[in-house]
Design a protein around this motif. Structure first.
Motif, PDB file in Angstrom:
ATOM      1  N   THR A  37       0.571  -0.070  13.964  1.00 50.00           N
ATOM      2  CA  THR A  37       0.042  -0.835  12.821  1.00 50.00           C
ATOM      3  C   THR A  37      -1.212  -1.611  13.224  1.00 50.00           C
ATOM      4  O   THR A  37      -2.264  -1.475  12.601  1.00 50.00           O
ATOM      5  CB  THR A  37       1.122  -1.802  12.292  1.00 50.00           C
ATOM      6  N   VAL A 190       3.474  -5.624   6.673  1.00 50.17           N
ATOM      7  CA  VAL A 190       2.673  -4.412   6.830  1.00 50.17           C
ATOM      8  C   VAL A 190       3.189  -3.626   8.043  1.00 50.17           C
ATOM      9  O   VAL A 190       3.295  -4.192   9.133  1.00 50.17           O
ATOM     10  CB  VAL A 190       1.182  -4.778   7.061  1.00 50.17           C
ATOM     11  N   ASP A 192       4.064   0.635   9.922  1.00 48.32           N
ATOM     12  CA  ASP A 192       3.889   2.092   9.903  1.00 48.32           C
ATOM     13  C   ASP A 192       5.207   2.844   9.831  1.00 48.32           C
ATOM     14  O   ASP A 192       5.207   4.060   9.735  1.00 48.32           O
ATOM     15  CB  ASP A 192       3.142   2.553  11.167  1.00 48.32           C
ATOM     16  N   VAL A 210       1.348   1.659   6.270  1.00 49.24           N
ATOM     17  CA  VAL A 210       0.057   2.134   6.794  1.00 49.24           C
ATOM     18  C   VAL A 210       0.262   3.492   7.462  1.00 49.24           C
ATOM     19  O   VAL A 210       1.366   3.825   7.914  1.00 49.24           O
ATOM     20  CB  VAL A 210      -0.581   1.134   7.791  1.00 49.24           C
ATOM     21  N   ARG A 231      -5.008   2.041   6.691  1.00 49.44           N
ATOM     22  CA  ARG A 231      -4.878   1.277   7.937  1.00 49.44           C
ATOM     23  C   ARG A 231      -4.751  -0.210   7.609  1.00 49.44           C
ATOM     24  O   ARG A 231      -5.222  -0.667   6.548  1.00 49.44           O
ATOM     25  CB  ARG A 231      -6.082   1.525   8.838  1.00 49.44           C
ATOM     26  N   ALA A 232      -4.127  -0.947   8.538  1.00 48.02           N
ATOM     27  CA  ALA A 232      -3.858  -2.371   8.289  1.00 48.02           C
ATOM     28  C   ALA A 232      -5.146  -3.157   8.046  1.00 48.02           C
ATOM     29  O   ALA A 232      -5.165  -4.106   7.241  1.00 48.02           O
ATOM     30  CB  ALA A 232      -3.102  -2.961   9.482  1.00 48.02           C
TER      31      ALA A 232
END
Ligand SMILES: [Mg+2]
Length: 239
Positions: A37, A190, A192, A210, A231-232
């Motif tokens: 992430t 947030v 992945d 993400v 993407r973050a």
């Protein structure tokens, strides 16, 4: 680079906040997973799991029952089994297993990289007075090895040593939110991995998947992500 499901030009984030009757600019904190992430750690999970299973052999305990678990859960299950088969040696196993996996993680972190835009994004969130926290199952040594300034760039860094129970247990996120003095209603998570999404939903934060790590969009969507972004570092566009 774009939300996967913009609705009439309004981002899904805005839509969700409207649905919750919360104004988007009331978001006070964003929690981030670390590996996949904010960074790419290059952790050799196969080697870690193999090392833990090998170690079980030193404690007269077969390891076949725990081979399918994630490595931290594997150690915990191994500790329980050893407490039945080799009483009073489970603590020693636990300490040795953590030492072994932390060494492999830290070694991987030496070859790891912060994902592009991470530092700028953290700076921008701070400029907007939005607190940031990192919630990771990684050990602190590996995280600091890869991102030495992390404690000054983020407002809370909760590695596995910092939480009594790590994600997917909600305690991990709640520890971070407590440290940031932020109610889940005003926070986002947030990550992945579908686990980041499911634990975020359980805690009641807004969830953002993400695509820089473990999962594809379908798996994150299936886990219930409120928003999926490339993407973050793109998060600042949606706040
Ligand atoms: Mg991750």
């Amino acid at each position: 680079m774009r939300p996967l499901a913009p609705i009439n030009g309004i981002s899904a984030l805005t839509k969700l906040f409207s649905a919750r009757k919360i104004i988007p600019n009331l978001l006070k904190a964003v929690l981030f997973d670390f590996d996949g992430t904010l960074a790419s750690l290059n952790v050799d999970f196969i080697r870690m799991r193999g090392a833990v299973l090998d170690l079980m052999g030193d404690y007269c305990t077969p390891s076949d029952a725990i081979g399918d678990l994630y490595v931290l859960e594997m150690i915990e299950a191994g500790r329980k089994l050893i407490s039945e088969r080799c009483p009073r040696r489970e603590g020693e196993f636990f300490a040795r297993a953590h030492e072994v996996i932390s060494a492999i993680e830290t070694e991987g972190a030496r070859e790891g990289t912060l994902l592009p835009g991470t530092e700028e994004m953290l700076r921008e969130l701070r400029r907007r007075h939005i607190k940031t926290g990192v919630v990771t199952r990684n050990c602190r040594a590996a995280v600091v090895q890869l991102f030495p300034d992390i404690d000054s760039r983020c407002d809370a860094v909760i590695t596995r040593e910092g939480a009594a129970r790590v994600k997917p247990h909600p305690d991990h996120l709640l520890t971070a939110l407590g440290s940031l003095d932020t109610d889940p209603t005003f926070a986002a998570m947030v990550g992945d991995h579908p686990m980041d999404i499911t634990v975020g939903k359980e805690v009641g934060v807004y969830t953002v998947g993400v695509l820089t790590g473990y999962s594809e969009a379908g798996a994150l969507r299936q886990a219930g992500a409120d928003l999926i972004i490339e993407r973050a570092s793109d998060i600042t566009r949606y706040l």
